[in-house]
Scaffold this active site. Structure first.
Site, PDB file in Angstrom:
ATOM      1  N   HIS A  52       0.839  -1.199   0.000  1.00 45.41           N
ATOM      2  CA  HIS A  52       0.000   0.000   0.000  1.00 45.41           C
ATOM      3  C   HIS A  52       0.874   1.250   0.000  1.00 45.41           C
ATOM      4  O   HIS A  52       1.456   1.629   1.012  1.00 45.41           O
ATOM      5  CB  HIS A  52      -0.939  -0.010   1.219  1.00 45.41           C
ATOM      6  CG  HIS A  52      -1.797   1.213   1.306  1.00 45.41           C
ATOM      7  ND1 HIS A  52      -2.150   1.802   2.503  1.00 45.41           N
ATOM      8  CD2 HIS A  52      -2.358   1.979   0.335  1.00 45.41           C
ATOM      9  CE1 HIS A  52      -2.886   2.878   2.248  1.00 45.41           C
ATOM     10  NE2 HIS A  52      -3.021   2.995   0.951  1.00 45.41           N
ATOM     11  N   GLU A  61       2.924   0.243   3.294  1.00 45.75           N
ATOM     12  CA  GLU A  61       2.430  -0.785   4.212  1.00 45.75           C
ATOM     13  C   GLU A  61       2.527  -2.130   3.491  1.00 45.75           C
ATOM     14  O   GLU A  61       1.932  -2.301   2.423  1.00 45.75           O
ATOM     15  CB  GLU A  61       0.981  -0.486   4.625  1.00 45.75           C
ATOM     16  CG  GLU A  61       0.896   0.720   5.557  1.00 45.75           C
ATOM     17  CD  GLU A  61      -0.533   1.093   5.959  1.00 45.75           C
ATOM     18  OE1 GLU A  61      -0.743   1.483   7.110  1.00 45.75           O
ATOM     19  OE2 GLU A  61      -1.445   1.008   5.106  1.00 45.75           O
ATOM     20  N   ASN A  71      -4.892   3.957   7.923  1.00 47.91           N
ATOM     21  CA  ASN A  71      -6.317   4.301   7.787  1.00 47.91           C
ATOM     22  C   ASN A  71      -7.134   3.833   8.982  1.00 47.91           C
ATOM     23  O   ASN A  71      -8.124   4.479   9.358  1.00 47.91           O
ATOM     24  CB  ASN A  71      -6.883   3.718   6.490  1.00 47.91           C
ATOM     25  CG  ASN A  71      -6.377   4.474   5.277  1.00 47.91           C
ATOM     26  OD1 ASN A  71      -5.809   5.553   5.410  1.00 47.91           O
ATOM     27  ND2 ASN A  71      -6.551   3.917   4.095  1.00 47.91           N
TER      28      ASN A  71
END
Length: 594
Positions: free
Chosen positions: A449, A461, A499
C-alpha cells in the site's frame, strides 16, 4: 469583570505551571507563582532563568528585558499571596479532590471580581465551578505542553460562566500571542478529545500484536506527517495521564473507542508510565530522558523472515491513474525496468506523459539532472494490455478500489505472469486475501500500500495474508528498501495501520461539529496547533475526498462492528448531496473553481 488582567497567580508550579508563568512574565504580567513545595518553586524560577538566558544568548531579548521578566515572577507557598490577583490559573494534579480544595480556599482569598481558571484537560469545569462560591467567574484555560512553544489555548466555558470572564481571558490569550479556541465543557475538550481516542486505538492495535510499536509509530509519522508516533507520544504524555483522560472521556461518552486499552492500565499500575519513569511502550536511557535504548522488543537491524528473497529486475504496474503513474515513476527512478499497462495504448501513453511532466518539474527544481530524467523515462514501456507482463518479476496493481475489478485483474495476472512472479495489490481498504484467492498461486500475492503522491510519500504498508509465502514477504521488503521507501509490516485487516487509526479520528471530528460542540475552524486550528497535525481534520477530509473517506469508514465499521466506528451522518449527507471536497468545489468548505 473588565479588568485588564495585569496580575495573575499560577497555582501549581510543575512543568505546565512553570511554562504558563514564563509565558505571562514575558508578556509583561505580574506573576504570582504558588506551590506548597519549595523545591517546585525553586525549579520554576530556575527554568525561567535558564529560558531567558537562552533568549539573551540568541539575541531575542536584552539583558535588561531579562531582568524585568525575572523581577515580575515571584513565588510563594501560601494561597493568600493570590489576594490581589485579577486572574488565578490553577494547574495542580488532575484530581477533583486536589482542585476543589484549591477552589474552596481561593473563594475566601481572591477579590469577588477576580476570574478563576482551571488548567484541567480531563475533568469537568462545571463540576469544579459548582463547588465555588462564584461559579460565574470560573472557566477552563487549557494550555498545551510546552506552554511557551505551543500556540493553542482552549477557553472552556461551563453553562454557569459569565460571558465577560470568557471575553477577558480570550483577549489575554491573544495578547500572549496564543490562538484561543472557544469550547464547551466535556472531557478532553477538542484537541485531547480527538487525540486521546486515536492514541487509545494505537495502544489497542499494539496490544493485539497486529504490528510492532516501531511500525505503528513510523506508519503514522510517514503516512500522516505527524511529528511523533502515537506510542512514543503516549510515553511523552505519561501513560497514567492518558488513562485518566480516557477514563473521564469514556464516563461521558460511553464510546468503546474511549474505554482505555487494558495495556494502559497494566503499564501504569506497574509504574511503567513512559519517559518520566524511564520505561513505557519503549525503554529510555534514564527516568525523564527522551533517548530510547534497545530492549527485548527492539527489532534487529537484519530482521527478516530468514527466507531468501526472489530476484526482481523488472516491474509491471497496472493502471493509468495518479497512483499507478506515481508508482511507475518510483520504480523507474530506482533503476527497475517498468512496464506500465493500462486498458488502452492511449491511456498508457497518457500515464507516461504524466510521469514525463513530473520528472520535468524535478529537473526544474534541481532535484535530478536532465540525463537522469532521460534514463528514467527510457526504462518505462507503456502497454495497452496486461499481456505485456509476461516476463515481469513483480506485478503491482493500482486500479480502482473495487473488489470485483481487482479480482478480475488478479485472475488475468495469474494467467499472464510467469511462475515465481510476485503479485501485489495497492489496495488501501479491501482484503488482500480476496485478491489472492482469485489466483491459483495465493502464496505469491501480497499487499503493497503506497501513499499518494507515491514519489513524495516515504511509507509502504506491506500486507501479508495468512497464505503469503515467507520469500514473497522478504522480496517485497527488500524491493521497498531499494526504492527508498520505509516498509511497515501489518496483517490483512481493514485499514491496515494508517487508515485504521486516521479515519476514526476524522469521523470523531465530524461528530463534534454535528453536536455543535465546536466549529470547523476551531477544530482544525486545535489539531494543527495543539496536536502538531500538518492539516486539520476538515482540510484533510476535503483533500482526500468525502466519498473516499466514507467508503473507508464503512469498511472499518463492517469489519470491526464497533458502534463508535459508524460513519457520522453528516458525512453521509454531504456525500449524498455530491459535496465531495476539493474535487467538486465543495465539501466541508467551499473552494473556488479553477
Amino acid at each position: 469583570m473588565d479588568t485588564p488582567l495585569s496580575t495573575i497567580a499560577v497555582v501549581g508550579l510543575g512543568t505546565m505551571g512553570a511554562g504558563i508563568a514564563e509565558v505571562l512574565a514575558r508578556a509583561g504580567r505580574e506573576v504570582i507563582g504558588i506551590d506548597i513545595s519549595e523545591a517546585a518553586a525553586t525549579r520554576a524560577t530556575a527554568t525561567l532563568e535558564a529560558a531567558t538566558a537562552r533568549s539573551v544568548a540568541r539575541e531575542r531579548i536584552t539583558e535588561e528585558e531579562r531582568r524585568d521578566i525575572l523581577a515580575r515572577f515571584r513565588t510563594f507557598s501560601d494561597l493568600q499571596a493570590a489576594a490581589n490577583a485579577d486572574l488565578v490559573i490553577e494547574v495542580v494534579p488532575e484530581s477533583y479532590e486536589a482542585k476543589q480544595q484549591v477552589f474552596r480556599a481561593l473563594d475566601s482569598v481572591v477579590r469577588p471580581d477576580a476570574i478563576i481558571a482551571t488548567g484541567t484537560n480531563a475533568l469537568s469545569v462545571t463540576r469544579l465551578a459548582a463547588d465555588s462560591a462564584h461559579p460565574e467567574r470560573v472557566l477552563g484555560l487549557h494550555f498545551f505542553n510546552p506552554a511557551p512553544a505551543m500556540k493553542l489555548v482552549e477557553v472552556v466555558s461551563s453553562v454557569l460562566t459569565a460571558p465577560q470572564a470568557v471575553a477577558a481571558v480570550t483577549d489575554l490569550a491573544h495578547q500572549l500571542g496564543k490562538e484561543p479556541v472557544a469550547v464547551g465543557d466535556r472531557p478532553g475538550f477538542v484537541a485531547d478529545g480527538l487525540l486521546f481516542g486515536y492514541l487509545n486505538q494505537a495502544a489497542a492495535m499494539y496490544e493485539a500484536k497486529y504490528a510492532s510499536r516501531e511500525d505503528i509509530d513510523a506508519a503514522m509519522k510517514l503516512g500522516c506527517g505527524l511529528p511523533m508516533g502515537p506510542l512514543a507520544l503516549l510515553d511523552l504524555i505519561g501513560i497514567d495521564t492518558a488513562r485518566t483522560v480516557l477514563d473521564a472521556m469514556y464516563a461521558e461518552s460511553r464510546d468503546r473507542l474511549h474505554a482505555p486499552a487494558p495495556i494502559l492500565k497494566q503499564l501504569s499500575e506497574a509504574g511503567l508510565t513512559g519517559r518520566k519513569s524511564g520505561r513505557g511502550f519503549y525503554t529510555y536511557e534514564a527516568a525523564g530522558s527522551g533517548v530510547v535504548v534497545r530492549d527485548a522488543l527492539t527489532p534487529l537491524e537484519t530482521a527478516g523472515t530468514g527466507a531468501p528473497a526472489r530476484e526482481v529486475r523488472s516491474v509491471g504496474v497496472a493502471g493509468s491513474g495518479t497512483m499507478a503513474s506515481g508508482i511507475a515513476e518510483v520504480f523507474a527512478k530506482a533503476g527497475y525496468d517498468v512496464v506500465l499497462a493500462a486498458r488502452s495504448p492511449e491511456k498508457a501513453e497518457a500515464a507516461k506523459a504524466r510521469i514525463t511532466k513530473s520528472l520535468a518539474r524535478s529537473v526544474d527544481k534541481g532535484r535530478m539532472t536532465a540525463e537522469a530524467r532521460d534514463e528514467t523515462l527510457a526504462r518505462i514501456t507503456p502497454a495497452g494490455s496486461l499481456d505485456a507482463f509476461a516476463e515481469v518479476d513483480l506485478a503491482v496493481e493500482a486500479v480502482a478500489e473495487d473488489l470485483e475489478i481487482k479480482q478480475q485483474l488478479f485472475a488475468t495476472l495469474d494467467k499472464v505472469c510467469k511462475p515465481g512472479a510476485v503479485l501485489a495489490t495497492t489496495t488501501s481498504s479491501l482484503p488482500v486475501v480476496a485478491c489472492a484467492r482469485a489466483t491459483s498461486r495465493p502464496q505469491d500475492v501480497i499487499g503493497m500500500h503506497f501513499f499518494n503522491p507515491a514519489p513524495a510519500m516515504k511509507l509502504v504498508e506491506v500486507v501479508r495474508t495468512v497464505l503469503t509465502g515467507d520469500d514473497v514477504h522478504a522480496t517485497v521488503r527488500e524491493v521497498t528498501a531499494k526504492i527508498r521507501k520505509h516498509p511497515v509490516d501489518c496483517g490483512d485487516r481493514a485499514g491496515f495501520i494508517v487508515n485504521a487509526l486516521l479515519f476514526p479520528y476524522l469521523n470523531n471530528a465530524i461528530k463534534m461539529v454535528e453536536q455543535h460542540y465546536a466549529s470547523l475552524d476551531d477544530i482544525d486550528a486545535a489539531m494543527k496547533l495543539g496536536g502538531g497535525y500538518p492539516m486539520g481534520p476538515f482540510e484533510l477530509l476535503d483533500v482526500v475526498g468525502l466519498d473516499v473517506s466514507l467508503a473507508i469508514e464503512q469498511v472499518l465499521h463492517r469489519e470491526f462492528r464497533d458502534p463508535g466506528l459508524a460513519p457520522a451522518p453528516l458525512l453521509e449527507h454531504l456525500v449524498a448531496a455530491g459535496c465531495l471536497g476539493r474535487k467538486t468545489g465543495r465539501g466541508f468548505r467551499e473552494y473556488a473553481r479553477r
